[in-house]
Every structure is written in C-alpha cells, then in structure tokens.
Design a protein around this motif. Sequence first.
Motif, PDB file in Angstrom:
ATOM      1  N   HIS A   1       0.628  -1.080  -0.019  1.00 29.60           N
ATOM      2  CA  HIS A   1      -0.055   0.017   0.100  1.00 29.60           C
ATOM      3  C   HIS A   1       0.724   1.247  -0.164  1.00 29.60           C
ATOM      4  N   LEU A   2       0.690   1.985  -0.918  1.00 31.74           N
ATOM      5  CA  LEU A   2       0.634   3.367  -1.161  1.00 31.74           C
ATOM      6  C   LEU A   2       0.432   4.777  -0.412  1.00 31.74           C
ATOM      7  N   ALA A   3       1.058   5.408   0.182  1.00 32.17           N
ATOM      8  CA  ALA A   3       0.421   6.737   0.989  1.00 32.17           C
ATOM      9  C   ALA A   3       1.195   7.836   0.544  1.00 32.17           C
ATOM     10  N   PRO A   4       0.115   8.243  -0.753  1.00 35.58           N
ATOM     11  CA  PRO A   4       0.593   9.446  -2.076  1.00 35.58           C
ATOM     12  C   PRO A   4       0.520  10.797  -0.784  1.00 35.58           C
ATOM     13  N   GLU A   5       1.549  11.812  -0.777  1.00 33.61           N
ATOM     14  CA  GLU A   5       0.690  12.761   0.323  1.00 33.61           C
ATOM     15  C   GLU A   5       2.541  13.880  -0.588  1.00 33.61           C
ATOM     16  N   ALA A   6       2.090  15.618  -0.561  1.00 31.32           N
ATOM     17  CA  ALA A   6       2.705  16.276  -1.195  1.00 31.32           C
ATOM     18  C   ALA A   6       4.342  16.183  -0.548  1.00 31.32           C
ATOM     19  N   ILE A   7       5.247  16.156  -1.282  1.00 28.45           N
ATOM     20  CA  ILE A   7       6.550  15.789  -1.004  1.00 28.45           C
ATOM     21  C   ILE A   7       7.298  16.968  -1.712  1.00 28.45           C
ATOM     22  N   ASP A   8       8.547  17.478  -1.503  1.00 23.47           N
ATOM     23  CA  ASP A   8       9.685  18.189  -1.606  1.00 23.47           C
ATOM     24  C   ASP A   8      10.252  17.025  -2.375  1.00 23.47           C
ATOM     25  N   VAL A   9      10.052  17.264  -3.922  1.00 16.75           N
ATOM     26  CA  VAL A   9      11.743  16.351  -4.509  1.00 16.75           C
ATOM     27  C   VAL A   9      13.158  15.919  -3.886  1.00 16.75           C
ATOM     28  N   ALA A  10      13.151  18.029  -4.469  1.00 16.48           N
ATOM     29  CA  ALA A  10      14.701  18.284  -4.373  1.00 16.48           C
ATOM     30  C   ALA A  10      15.122  16.926  -2.968  1.00 16.48           C
ATOM     31  N   ARG A  11      14.240  17.172  -1.406  1.00 11.29           N
ATOM     32  CA  ARG A  11      14.213  16.365  -0.368  1.00 11.29           C
ATOM     33  C   ARG A  11      14.699  15.291  -0.366  1.00 11.29           C
ATOM     34  N   ALA A  12      13.939  14.455  -1.556  1.00 14.01           N
ATOM     35  CA  ALA A  12      13.243  13.418  -2.328  1.00 14.01           C
ATOM     36  C   ALA A  12      14.015  12.791  -2.498  1.00 14.01           C
ATOM     37  N   VAL A  13      15.252  13.965  -3.312  1.00 17.23           N
ATOM     38  CA  VAL A  13      16.310  12.904  -4.260  1.00 17.23           C
ATOM     39  C   VAL A  13      17.988  13.156  -3.445  1.00 17.23           C
ATOM     40  N   ASP A  14      18.020  14.213  -2.870  1.00 13.99           N
ATOM     41  CA  ASP A  14      18.324  14.426  -1.436  1.00 13.99           C
ATOM     42  C   ASP A  14      18.909  13.127  -0.891  1.00 13.99           C
ATOM     43  N   ARG A  15      18.286  12.852  -0.257  1.00 11.08           N
ATOM     44  CA  ARG A  15      18.442  12.415   1.129  1.00 11.08           C
ATOM     45  C   ARG A  15      18.491  10.379   0.473  1.00 11.08           C
ATOM     46  N   SER A  16      17.934  10.061  -1.470  1.00 10.18           N
ATOM     47  CA  SER A  16      19.083   8.765  -1.200  1.00 10.18           C
ATOM     48  C   SER A  16      19.428   9.102  -2.154  1.00 10.18           C
ATOM     49  N   VAL A  17      20.296  10.185  -2.292  1.00 10.40           N
ATOM     50  CA  VAL A  17      22.082  10.461  -3.049  1.00 10.40           C
ATOM     51  C   VAL A  17      22.550  10.446  -1.476  1.00 10.40           C
ATOM     52  N   THR A  18      22.199  10.578  -0.398  1.00  9.98           N
ATOM     53  CA  THR A  18      22.761  11.441   0.750  1.00  9.98           C
ATOM     54  C   THR A  18      23.369  10.222   1.403  1.00  9.98           C
ATOM     55  N   GLY A  19      21.689   9.062   0.367  1.00 10.90           N
ATOM     56  CA  GLY A  19      22.207   8.025   1.989  1.00 10.90           C
ATOM     57  C   GLY A  19      22.625   6.666   0.642  1.00 10.90           C
ATOM     58  N   ASN A  20      23.117   7.466  -0.390  1.00 16.92           N
ATOM     59  CA  ASN A  20      23.399   5.958  -1.354  1.00 16.92           C
ATOM     60  C   ASN A  20      24.917   7.187  -2.092  1.00 16.92           C
ATOM     61  N   PRO A  21      25.961   7.138  -0.934  1.00 16.80           N
ATOM     62  CA  PRO A  21      26.942   8.279  -1.978  1.00 16.80           C
ATOM     63  C   PRO A  21      27.158   7.040  -2.916  1.00 16.80           C
ATOM     64  N   ALA A  22      27.832   7.546  -4.122  1.00 17.84           N
ATOM     65  CA  ALA A  22      29.081   7.791  -5.193  1.00 17.84           C
ATOM     66  C   ALA A  22      30.322   6.526  -4.604  1.00 17.84           C
ATOM     67  N   PRO A  23      30.737   5.644  -5.183  1.00 18.00           N
ATOM     68  CA  PRO A  23      31.934   4.579  -4.904  1.00 18.00           C
ATOM     69  C   PRO A  23      32.718   6.230  -5.459  1.00 18.00           C
ATOM     70  N   PRO A  24      33.927   6.235  -4.764  1.00 15.06           N
ATOM     71  CA  PRO A  24      35.032   6.992  -4.921  1.00 15.06           C
ATOM     72  C   PRO A  24      35.062   7.250  -6.940  1.00 15.06           C
ATOM     73  N   ASP A  25      35.198   6.441  -7.539  1.00 15.93           N
ATOM     74  CA  ASP A  25      35.342   6.139  -9.165  1.00 15.93           C
ATOM     75  C   ASP A  25      34.126   7.082  -9.871  1.00 15.93           C
ATOM     76  N   HIS A  26      32.841   7.849  -9.032  1.00 18.73           N
ATOM     77  CA  HIS A  26      32.044   8.266  -9.859  1.00 18.73           C
ATOM     78  C   HIS A  26      32.056   9.337  -8.769  1.00 18.73           C
ATOM     79  N   THR A  27      30.687  10.241 -10.129  1.00 14.48           N
ATOM     80  CA  THR A  27      30.325  11.342  -9.522  1.00 14.48           C
ATOM     81  C   THR A  27      28.988  11.547  -9.847  1.00 14.48           C
TER      82      THR A  27
END
Length: 187
Positions: free
Chosen positions: A72-98
């Motif tokens: 089940h999904l729980a849709p709500e208004a989200i800040d897209v930049a914040r969602a992206v930032d959380r994912s990028v921060t939680g899954n940092p690029a390996p040393p050979d990636h940017t």
Amino acid sequence: DEERAAFVARAAHELRSPVAALVLAVGVLDGREQPDARSRELLDTVVDATTHLERLVARLLDLSRIEHGAHHLAPEAIDVARAVDRSVTGNPAPPDHTVTCDLPSGLRAVADELAVGQILTNLLVNAYRYGGEHVTVTARQRNGTVEVAVDDDGDGVDPAIERSLFAPLVSAGGRRGDAAGLGLAIS
C-alpha cells in the motif's frame, strides 16, 4: 508465474526469522573488540554478507507484497529535491563516480516518499554498478506530472534484456555487482 510468486513469498517469509537472528548475533559480535586483525577481517565479511542477505530478503518480501496486491502506498505532497537529496546522501557514489543533481527548487509532487526513495535508491545503485562514472539526477514538471531521471554516461542496457529488465529476477548480470534482479521489478 503463480508458482514462482508463491515460492518467492514462502521463501522470503521462511528466511525472515533466521536472517533476523543472524543480524542480531552479528551486531553483538561487531560491537566487541576482536582478538586479532584476521578475526576483524572475517567479521567484517560476515557483517557485509549479512547486510546483503537482509536486503535481499526485504526485497523478496517487497516483491511478494506487490505481486499479491498487499503493498500500500501513502501518497502525500513531497519536496522532490529533499527526496532526491535523501537518496543520494543515503547511497553515496563510489570513489570512481560522481553524482550531479539538477533540480528546480520548490518542485513538489504527490507521491509516497518511501516508495520514491526506494525507486531512486534502485536507480542510483544500478547506475553505480552498471553505468558510467558520471551520474546525473534531474527533475522537471511536464504536463501536470513530475519526472525524475537518473542518467549516467555508460553504454546503456543490452538490447537483449531491455524488454524484460523490469521483470522479477532479471539482471544485467555478468558485470559489476551481484544483483538478484529485484530492484527494477520492485521499482
């Protein structure tokens, strides 16, 4: 397909308890000082393998829930930049990636933030494993929808598996990583 889905559901549920016990035991051991460097190295390997196994079982459970209509999904208004930032921060690029993010400020969407995070995580991990060194995350609003893209400068998907890439248990395989072929199916 029904037999496969039933098997995946049973296997995931059966694996959940022993994996939970393993995670607990490994956590206790990991918090203790090891007698020598070799023991520490072996324990680090066990911690990594246990974490991988725990994620795999969680993905199997997610797939089972989706296939049985119990996710089940729980849709709500989200800040897209914040969602992206959380994912990028939680899954940092390996040393050979940017990773570069090109996101308009104030962009909002109606979505399940946890599901969006899981999708972005799957796409980022795939870009790191199978793509080029430079990963870009973009977002834009178009025709009343918000589109988020994770692109890389790699060779792209092998045409032989392109049509089945979102099916469960299909993986690019043979390249970096040991993917089980669940991430894109769940996404």
